[in-house]
Motif scaffolding. Structure first.
Motif, PDB file in Angstrom:
ATOM      1  N   VAL A  31      16.398  49.457 -27.243  1.00 30.65           N
ATOM      2  CA  VAL A  31      17.493  50.606 -26.953  1.00 30.65           C
ATOM      3  C   VAL A  31      17.187  51.667 -26.154  1.00 30.65           C
ATOM      4  O   VAL A  31      16.016  52.013 -26.504  1.00 30.65           O
ATOM      5  CB  VAL A  31      18.170  50.896 -28.171  1.00 30.65           C
ATOM      6  CG1 VAL A  31      17.340  51.502 -29.277  1.00 30.65           C
ATOM      7  CG2 VAL A  31      19.507  51.619 -28.192  1.00 30.65           C
ATOM      8  N   GLY A  32      17.828  52.364 -25.388  1.00 33.25           N
ATOM      9  CA  GLY A  32      17.448  53.583 -24.661  1.00 33.25           C
ATOM     10  C   GLY A  32      18.724  54.369 -24.418  1.00 33.25           C
ATOM     11  O   GLY A  32      19.621  53.788 -24.455  1.00 33.25           O
ATOM     12  N   GLN A 156      17.950  50.519 -16.244  1.00 35.22           N
ATOM     13  CA  GLN A 156      16.790  51.010 -15.814  1.00 35.22           C
ATOM     14  C   GLN A 156      16.386  52.400 -16.022  1.00 35.22           C
ATOM     15  O   GLN A 156      15.572  52.941 -16.319  1.00 35.22           O
ATOM     16  CB  GLN A 156      16.675  50.639 -14.400  1.00 35.22           C
ATOM     17  CG  GLN A 156      15.641  50.960 -13.270  1.00 35.22           C
ATOM     18  CD  GLN A 156      15.703  52.278 -12.935  1.00 35.22           C
ATOM     19  OE1 GLN A 156      16.763  53.030 -12.621  1.00 35.22           O
ATOM     20  NE2 GLN A 156      14.466  52.889 -12.226  1.00 35.22           N
ATOM     21  N   ARG A 157      17.603  53.024 -15.994  1.00 36.92           N
ATOM     22  CA  ARG A 157      17.589  54.534 -16.066  1.00 36.92           C
ATOM     23  C   ARG A 157      17.241  54.931 -17.464  1.00 36.92           C
ATOM     24  O   ARG A 157      16.741  55.848 -18.021  1.00 36.92           O
ATOM     25  CB  ARG A 157      19.234  55.022 -15.713  1.00 36.92           C
ATOM     26  CG  ARG A 157      19.010  56.584 -15.474  1.00 36.92           C
ATOM     27  CD  ARG A 157      20.367  56.958 -14.843  1.00 36.92           C
ATOM     28  NE  ARG A 157      20.610  56.597 -13.703  1.00 36.92           N
ATOM     29  CZ  ARG A 157      21.921  57.019 -13.242  1.00 36.92           C
ATOM     30  NH1 ARG A 157      22.804  57.517 -13.815  1.00 36.92           N
ATOM     31  NH2 ARG A 157      22.541  56.364 -11.770  1.00 36.92           N
ATOM     32  N   ALA A 158      17.698  53.933 -18.629  1.00 38.32           N
ATOM     33  CA  ALA A 158      17.508  54.144 -19.916  1.00 38.32           C
ATOM     34  C   ALA A 158      15.944  53.893 -20.227  1.00 38.32           C
ATOM     35  O   ALA A 158      15.554  53.834 -21.409  1.00 38.32           O
ATOM     36  CB  ALA A 158      18.383  53.621 -20.712  1.00 38.32           C
ATOM     37  N   ASP A 192      16.406  59.049 -22.018  1.00 38.90           N
ATOM     38  CA  ASP A 192      15.075  58.655 -21.831  1.00 38.90           C
ATOM     39  C   ASP A 192      14.722  58.851 -20.442  1.00 38.90           C
ATOM     40  O   ASP A 192      15.570  59.088 -19.555  1.00 38.90           O
ATOM     41  CB  ASP A 192      14.909  57.072 -22.173  1.00 38.90           C
ATOM     42  CG  ASP A 192      14.929  56.792 -23.619  1.00 38.90           C
ATOM     43  OD1 ASP A 192      13.976  57.370 -24.067  1.00 38.90           O
ATOM     44  OD2 ASP A 192      15.903  56.450 -24.110  1.00 38.90           O
ATOM     45  N   LEU A 193      13.598  58.690 -20.248  1.00 38.41           N
ATOM     46  CA  LEU A 193      13.016  59.112 -18.894  1.00 38.41           C
ATOM     47  C   LEU A 193      13.206  57.375 -18.094  1.00 38.41           C
ATOM     48  O   LEU A 193      13.116  56.431 -18.850  1.00 38.41           O
ATOM     49  CB  LEU A 193      11.368  59.109 -18.650  1.00 38.41           C
ATOM     50  CG  LEU A 193      11.105  60.607 -19.220  1.00 38.41           C
ATOM     51  CD1 LEU A 193       9.682  60.636 -19.030  1.00 38.41           C
ATOM     52  CD2 LEU A 193      11.788  61.349 -18.155  1.00 38.41           C
ATOM     53  N   PRO A 194      13.713  57.463 -16.783  1.00 42.60           N
ATOM     54  CA  PRO A 194      13.974  56.171 -16.102  1.00 42.60           C
ATOM     55  C   PRO A 194      12.647  55.363 -16.068  1.00 42.60           C
ATOM     56  O   PRO A 194      11.470  55.740 -16.072  1.00 42.60           O
ATOM     57  CB  PRO A 194      14.451  56.416 -14.756  1.00 42.60           C
ATOM     58  CG  PRO A 194      14.777  57.631 -14.783  1.00 42.60           C
ATOM     59  CD  PRO A 194      13.858  58.390 -15.854  1.00 42.60           C
ATOM     60  N   PHE A 195      12.613  53.971 -16.133  1.00 41.38           N
ATOM     61  CA  PHE A 195      11.649  53.105 -15.885  1.00 41.38           C
ATOM     62  C   PHE A 195      11.298  53.056 -14.316  1.00 41.38           C
ATOM     63  O   PHE A 195      11.945  52.573 -13.254  1.00 41.38           O
ATOM     64  CB  PHE A 195      12.145  51.848 -16.379  1.00 41.38           C
ATOM     65  CG  PHE A 195      10.757  50.835 -16.287  1.00 41.38           C
ATOM     66  CD1 PHE A 195      10.084  50.586 -17.730  1.00 41.38           C
ATOM     67  CD2 PHE A 195      10.262  50.180 -15.483  1.00 41.38           C
ATOM     68  CE1 PHE A 195       9.275  49.619 -17.908  1.00 41.38           C
ATOM     69  CE2 PHE A 195       9.079  49.325 -15.514  1.00 41.38           C
ATOM     70  CZ  PHE A 195       8.527  48.819 -16.668  1.00 41.38           C
ATOM     71  N   GLN A 196      10.324  53.741 -13.823  1.00 39.22           N
ATOM     72  CA  GLN A 196      10.077  53.949 -12.590  1.00 39.22           C
ATOM     73  C   GLN A 196       9.288  52.835 -11.609  1.00 39.22           C
ATOM     74  O   GLN A 196       9.274  52.519 -10.720  1.00 39.22           O
ATOM     75  CB  GLN A 196       9.138  55.315 -12.489  1.00 39.22           C
ATOM     76  CG  GLN A 196       9.810  56.713 -12.759  1.00 39.22           C
ATOM     77  CD  GLN A 196      11.141  56.987 -11.780  1.00 39.22           C
ATOM     78  OE1 GLN A 196      11.502  56.164 -10.924  1.00 39.22           O
ATOM     79  NE2 GLN A 196      11.459  58.100 -11.972  1.00 39.22           N
ATOM     80  N   ALA A 197       8.396  52.045 -12.551  1.00 33.79           N
ATOM     81  CA  ALA A 197       7.413  51.113 -11.768  1.00 33.79           C
ATOM     82  C   ALA A 197       8.170  49.976 -11.087  1.00 33.79           C
ATOM     83  O   ALA A 197       9.331  49.749 -11.929  1.00 33.79           O
ATOM     84  CB  ALA A 197       6.289  50.807 -12.832  1.00 33.79           C
ATOM     85  N   ASP A 198       7.542  49.380 -10.355  1.00 38.01           N
ATOM     86  CA  ASP A 198       8.047  48.236  -9.695  1.00 38.01           C
ATOM     87  C   ASP A 198       7.074  47.340  -9.946  1.00 38.01           C
ATOM     88  O   ASP A 198       6.100  47.077  -9.484  1.00 38.01           O
ATOM     89  CB  ASP A 198       8.464  48.239  -8.420  1.00 38.01           C
ATOM     90  CG  ASP A 198       8.946  46.891  -7.704  1.00 38.01           C
ATOM     91  OD1 ASP A 198       8.868  45.865  -8.523  1.00 38.01           O
ATOM     92  OD2 ASP A 198       9.103  46.631  -6.488  1.00 38.01           O
TER      93      ASP A 198
END
Ligand code: B12
Ligand code: SF4
Ligand code: SF4
Length: 330
Positions: A31-32, A156-158, A192-198
């Motif tokens: 959850v985020g 992704q943003r969560a 939350d901070l977005p998940f940045q990495a690809d």
């Protein structure tokens, strides 16, 4: 920072922790919380729609404005609580799905149990009740795969994962065999901070494995060539050039997920009792589907994902799989 502001921050952090804890207690696997700025990939959505890749899914055109501006989905919404639910049922090596005999067609794993719209929808409503208990006066609105919600972008943003080259939201510890559920709320929760990495790196397995070459490029799917679209969303009879595309697949397709290293390495079989495998949907007999009456179909499959294309859609798919097998037979 004044005492009042500090206390408010402390309360919103406590509330956010309480909501997340309740989500895990309810059986969600992750959850985020997502902020609701305009969609960073609005241009890609416009280009995708303009290219005609949505095929007959006209609702995607109608919903585009809200998908591009998720804050407009619910008036005064502050954030979206985003959940993932693992539905992986075990190794499904392409061509060797468990339980599939030559008498049955292949069915994508997400459809092997009771319709997830109902299962996840109920769970989301329980979580929404918790949000309203934790933040008295808050309003909530739940969505799972219905409505104008850019679910993968919000996940992704969560901070729940990245959008892979196969367009799936991939969580680094669960993989991509997940349902996304979303609750919009005007409660003040901490995003939350977005998940940045690809984390796809140089891998291209999904793009190369797609049996119909449906990916125009990384992260761009021409849905009209996707087996999932053809067997579930597309309502018309198959044209001669469409029928061979579905191959062995009676309902949906898992190939671009089956080959993904993040699933091969990390996906674990779900033990969720509400997502238990039902053999009549996991491995249905083609001959039975070809002969099924509307009443019988409603009785057997009324609470399963088969209900979307309905008896006529499943008959069309079963006939196509039978024809494809007959053509492939020596
Ligand atoms: C329409 C739809 C489909 C269509 C189109 C699929 C598609 N890729 O768009 C069809 C019928 C083909 C389909 C198939 C499937 N679907 Co579907 N589908 C949807 C639906 C309703 C909307 C998706 C959408 O907006 N598509 C429009 C296109 C343009 O969006 P997009 O390809 O995702 O592209 C966006 C991003 O990728 C982003 N983007 C573009 N470039 C870049 C670059 C970077 C770096 C980043 C970060 C982002 C990014 O911008 C684009 C525009 O917003 C969602 C539910 C929802 N409300 O969101 C479920 C949903 C996406 N589907 C889901 C599932 C499970 C499936 C299937 C696996 C079912 C199956 N086994 O048969 C397949 C998978 C096929 C695939 N590889 O996508 C799940 C995915 C869960 C997850 N973990 O990702 C969802 C979220 C439903 C749910 N609530 O669980 N689906
Ligand atoms: S679901 Fe199947 S047909 Fe659709 S893009 Fe993935 S591999 Fe290709
Ligand atoms: S198969 Fe490779 S490229 Fe495709 S989504 Fe998985 S990691 Fe990314």
């Amino acid at each position: 920072m004044s005492d009042v502001t500090q206390n408010r921050h402390a309360k919103t952090s406590r509330d956010t922790v309480a909501v997340k804890r309740r989500a895990l207690e309810l059986g969600f696997d992750a959850v985020g919380v997502a902020s609701l700025e305009p969609n960073a990939h609005a241009d890609e959505l416009d280009q995708w729609l303009a290219a005609g890749y949505a095929g007959t899914m006209a609702y995607l055109h109608r919903q585009a404005e809200k998908r591009k501006h998720p804050a407009r989905i619910m008036p005064d919404a502050q954030v979206a609580v985003v959940t993932l639910t693992n539905y992986f049922h075990g190794s499904a090596h392409p061509g060797l799905a468990p339980g599939v005999s030559t008498a049955s067609g292949r069915v994508a794993q997400y459809a092997w149990s009771t319709d997830y719209h109902a299962v996840i929808g109920r769970r989301l409503e329980l979580l929404a009740t918790a949000v309203r208990d934790i933040v008295p006066g808050a309003r909530t609105r739940c969505y799972v795969d219905a409505g104008p919600v850019p679910e993968r972008e919000l996940a992704q943003r969560a901070g729940l994962g990245w959008i892979g080259k196969n367009t799936m939201l991939i969580n680094p510890t669960i993989g991509s065999f997940t349902f996304i559920g979303v609750i919009f709320t005007d409660a003040e929760l901490v995003a939350d901070l977005p998940f940045q990495a690809d984390r796809c790196g140089t891998c291209r397995r999904c793009l190369e494995a797609c049996p119909t070459d449906a990916f125009v490029e990384s992260r761009t799917l021409d849905a009209r060539r996707c087996i999932s679209y053809l067997t579930i969303e597309h309502a018309a009879p198959f044209r001669d050039d469409e029928r061979p595309l579905v191959g062995d697949w009676l309902f949906g397709c898992d190939v671009c997920q089956d080959v993904c290293p993040w699933n091969i390495t990390f996906a674990e079989t779900t033990s969720d009792p509400e997502l238990a495998v039902r053999p009549e949907v996991a491995a249905p007999e083609l001959a039975e589907l070809l002969a099924v009456t509307p009443d019988e179909f409603a009785r057997r499959f009324g609470d399963t994902p088969f209900e979307r294309p309905g008896a006529a859609g499943l008959r069309r798919n079963a006939a196509a799989v039978s024809a494809n097998r007959a053509r492939a037979a020596p």
